[in-house]
Design a protein around this motif. Structure first.
Motif, PDB file in Angstrom:
ATOM      1  N   ALA A 224       0.897  -0.993   0.048  1.00  9.08           N
ATOM      2  CA  ALA A 224       0.069  -0.127   0.114  1.00  9.08           C
ATOM      3  C   ALA A 224       0.890   1.261   0.051  1.00  9.08           C
ATOM      4  N   SER A 225       0.433   2.285  -0.828  1.00 15.10           N
ATOM      5  CA  SER A 225       1.424   3.420  -0.906  1.00 15.10           C
ATOM      6  C   SER A 225       0.278   4.608  -0.840  1.00 15.10           C
ATOM      7  N   PRO A 226       0.738   5.779  -0.804  1.00 16.75           N
ATOM      8  CA  PRO A 226      -0.089   6.917  -1.032  1.00 16.75           C
ATOM      9  C   PRO A 226      -0.758   7.003  -2.327  1.00 16.75           C
ATOM     10  N   THR A 227      -0.316   6.514  -3.378  1.00 15.66           N
ATOM     11  CA  THR A 227      -0.987   6.592  -4.638  1.00 15.66           C
ATOM     12  C   THR A 227      -1.839   5.146  -5.255  1.00 15.66           C
ATOM     13  N   GLY A 228      -1.802   4.343  -3.991  1.00 18.44           N
ATOM     14  CA  GLY A 228      -2.725   3.251  -4.279  1.00 18.44           C
ATOM     15  C   GLY A 228      -1.616   1.953  -3.726  1.00 18.44           C
ATOM     16  N   THR A 229      -1.770   0.719  -4.586  1.00 17.75           N
ATOM     17  CA  THR A 229      -1.030  -0.336  -4.137  1.00 17.75           C
ATOM     18  C   THR A 229      -0.135  -0.377  -5.574  1.00 17.75           C
ATOM     19  N   ASP A 230       1.163  -0.644  -4.975  1.00  8.45           N
ATOM     20  CA  ASP A 230       2.292  -0.869  -5.667  1.00  8.45           C
ATOM     21  C   ASP A 230       2.762  -2.143  -5.635  1.00  8.45           C
ATOM     22  N   VAL A 231       2.918  -2.791  -6.801  1.00  9.24           N
ATOM     23  CA  VAL A 231       3.084  -4.174  -7.330  1.00  9.24           C
ATOM     24  C   VAL A 231       4.625  -4.133  -7.783  1.00  9.24           C
ATOM     25  N   LYS A 232       5.264  -5.159  -7.349  1.00 12.17           N
ATOM     26  CA  LYS A 232       6.668  -5.323  -7.485  1.00 12.17           C
ATOM     27  C   LYS A 232       7.122  -6.982  -7.860  1.00 12.17           C
ATOM     28  N   GLY A 233       7.743  -7.400  -8.641  1.00 15.27           N
ATOM     29  CA  GLY A 233       8.255  -8.647  -8.649  1.00 15.27           C
ATOM     30  C   GLY A 233       9.365  -8.952  -9.787  1.00 15.27           C
ATOM     31  N   PRO A 234       9.858 -10.163 -10.020  1.00 13.55           N
ATOM     32  CA  PRO A 234      10.888 -10.285 -10.903  1.00 13.55           C
ATOM     33  C   PRO A 234      10.199 -10.293 -12.549  1.00 13.55           C
ATOM     34  N   TYR A 235       8.925 -10.220 -12.503  1.00 13.15           N
ATOM     35  CA  TYR A 235       8.590 -10.236 -13.748  1.00 13.15           C
ATOM     36  C   TYR A 235       7.532  -8.859 -14.080  1.00 13.15           C
ATOM     37  N   VAL A 236       7.604  -8.177 -13.221  1.00 12.28           N
ATOM     38  CA  VAL A 236       7.082  -6.878 -13.341  1.00 12.28           C
ATOM     39  C   VAL A 236       7.795  -5.656 -13.787  1.00 12.28           C
ATOM     40  N   GLN A 237       7.617  -5.214 -14.757  1.00 17.72           N
ATOM     41  CA  GLN A 237       8.510  -4.132 -15.632  1.00 17.72           C
ATOM     42  C   GLN A 237       8.381  -2.761 -14.620  1.00 17.72           C
ATOM     43  N   ASP A 238       9.046  -1.960 -14.575  1.00 16.51           N
ATOM     44  CA  ASP A 238       8.908  -0.580 -14.094  1.00 16.51           C
ATOM     45  C   ASP A 238       9.640   0.358 -14.896  1.00 16.51           C
ATOM     46  N   ARG A 239       8.861   1.165 -15.700  1.00 22.50           N
ATOM     47  CA  ARG A 239       9.485   2.159 -16.487  1.00 22.50           C
ATOM     48  C   ARG A 239       8.820   3.462 -16.263  1.00 22.50           C
ATOM     49  N   LEU A 240       9.614   4.615 -15.896  1.00 22.59           N
ATOM     50  CA  LEU A 240       9.020   5.764 -15.657  1.00 22.59           C
ATOM     51  C   LEU A 240       8.093   5.659 -14.618  1.00 22.59           C
ATOM     52  N   GLY A 241       7.906   4.737 -13.617  1.00 23.00           N
ATOM     53  CA  GLY A 241       7.132   4.859 -12.609  1.00 23.00           C
ATOM     54  C   GLY A 241       5.694   4.030 -13.003  1.00 23.00           C
ATOM     55  N   ARG A 242       5.643   3.345 -14.456  1.00 26.39           N
ATOM     56  CA  ARG A 242       4.704   2.723 -14.878  1.00 26.39           C
ATOM     57  C   ARG A 242       4.923   1.193 -14.689  1.00 26.39           C
ATOM     58  N   ARG A 243       3.998   0.596 -14.289  1.00 26.71           N
ATOM     59  CA  ARG A 243       4.235  -0.830 -14.080  1.00 26.71           C
ATOM     60  C   ARG A 243       3.572  -1.653 -15.061  1.00 26.71           C
ATOM     61  N   PHE A 244       3.962  -2.710 -15.514  1.00 24.44           N
ATOM     62  CA  PHE A 244       3.322  -3.701 -16.515  1.00 24.44           C
ATOM     63  C   PHE A 244       4.263  -4.816 -16.614  1.00 24.44           C
ATOM     64  N   ILE A 245       3.684  -5.854 -17.469  1.00 26.38           N
ATOM     65  CA  ILE A 245       3.974  -7.111 -17.737  1.00 26.38           C
ATOM     66  C   ILE A 245       4.248  -7.275 -19.122  1.00 26.38           C
ATOM     67  N   TYR A 246       5.365  -7.672 -19.572  1.00 29.55           N
ATOM     68  CA  TYR A 246       5.901  -7.930 -20.865  1.00 29.55           C
ATOM     69  C   TYR A 246       5.366  -9.277 -21.417  1.00 29.55           C
ATOM     70  N   LEU A 247       4.727  -9.568 -22.602  1.00 24.73           N
ATOM     71  CA  LEU A 247       4.483 -10.827 -23.065  1.00 24.73           C
ATOM     72  C   LEU A 247       5.364 -10.738 -24.256  1.00 24.73           C
ATOM     73  N   SER A 248       6.475 -11.580 -24.432  1.00 23.18           N
ATOM     74  CA  SER A 248       7.084 -11.402 -25.547  1.00 23.18           C
ATOM     75  C   SER A 248       6.799 -12.304 -26.698  1.00 23.18           C
ATOM     76  N   TRP A 249       6.831 -12.183 -27.619  1.00 25.23           N
ATOM     77  CA  TRP A 249       6.440 -13.025 -28.893  1.00 25.23           C
ATOM     78  C   TRP A 249       7.803 -13.137 -29.641  1.00 25.23           C
ATOM     79  N   GLY A 250       8.335 -14.527 -30.092  1.00 23.53           N
ATOM     80  CA  GLY A 250       9.235 -14.676 -30.740  1.00 23.53           C
ATOM     81  C   GLY A 250       9.301 -16.041 -31.632  1.00 23.53           C
TER      82      GLY A 250
END
Length: 164
Positions: A67-93
């Motif tokens: 829990a953070s002042p801006t909501g719920t912050d999610v972190k983990g080995p597969y959670v990307q963090d770019r410029l404060g925006r969290r996301f998960i990459y699905l890679s196609w190859g």
């Protein structure tokens, strides 16, 4: 307080094992395509690659929620963090004869658009579930930013059966 949480991605409507190259690019068609979750800051480290013609694909990711002042912050080995925006990459190859995965496109499953009440409930219940189709409007692998309505996020209670 930081709590353990999991994110499960449930994908359906995979595009198949072949993807044409962009028109006019001169690139060859992509064959034997697979999709996997990419580890943060390690593009070559992929979680459970699935063939592009599978009936469905599911990945379960370990993470933490705080829990953070801006909501719920999610972190983990597969959670990307770019410029404060969290996301998960699905890679196609493509996967060659020796099993080497060569990425040609990615989808970003945006976590910062998960409704706050859903994310808070997932932190309490232990599981955030994202459900989506992986074929775009042209019949190709889904790419770019993925936000509702193209993905549905729900909170569920984590149980051992939730992993599959």
């Amino acid at each position: 307080m930081m709590v353990g949480m999991r994110i499960r991605i449930d994908a359906v409507d995979l595009p198949g094992r072949t993807c044409p190259a962009p028109a006019g690019s001169g690139a060859p068609t992509y064959d034997n395509i697979h999709v996997a979750v990419q580890r943060r800051d390690r593009p070559a480290e992929l979680l459970e690659p699935q063939p592009g013609d599978a009936a469905s694909a599911t990945w379960t990711l370990e993470c933490t929620a705080l829990a953070s002042p801006t909501g719920t912050d999610v972190k983990g080995p597969y959670v990307q963090d770019r410029l404060g925006r969290r996301f998960i990459y699905l890679s196609w190859g493509t996967v060659d004869e020796s099993g080497v995965f060569s990425m040609f496109r990615r989808a970003k499953l945006m976590l910062d658009v998960v409704p706050a009440e859903v994310l808070a409930a997932a932190a309490r219940e232990g599981l955030l579930v994202g459900r989506l189709g992986l074929t775009d409007a042209h019949g190709n692998p889904l790419c770019a930013r993925v936000e509702p309505p193209h993905i549905t996020w729900t909170a569920e209670t984590w149980t051992a059966e939730s992993a599959s």
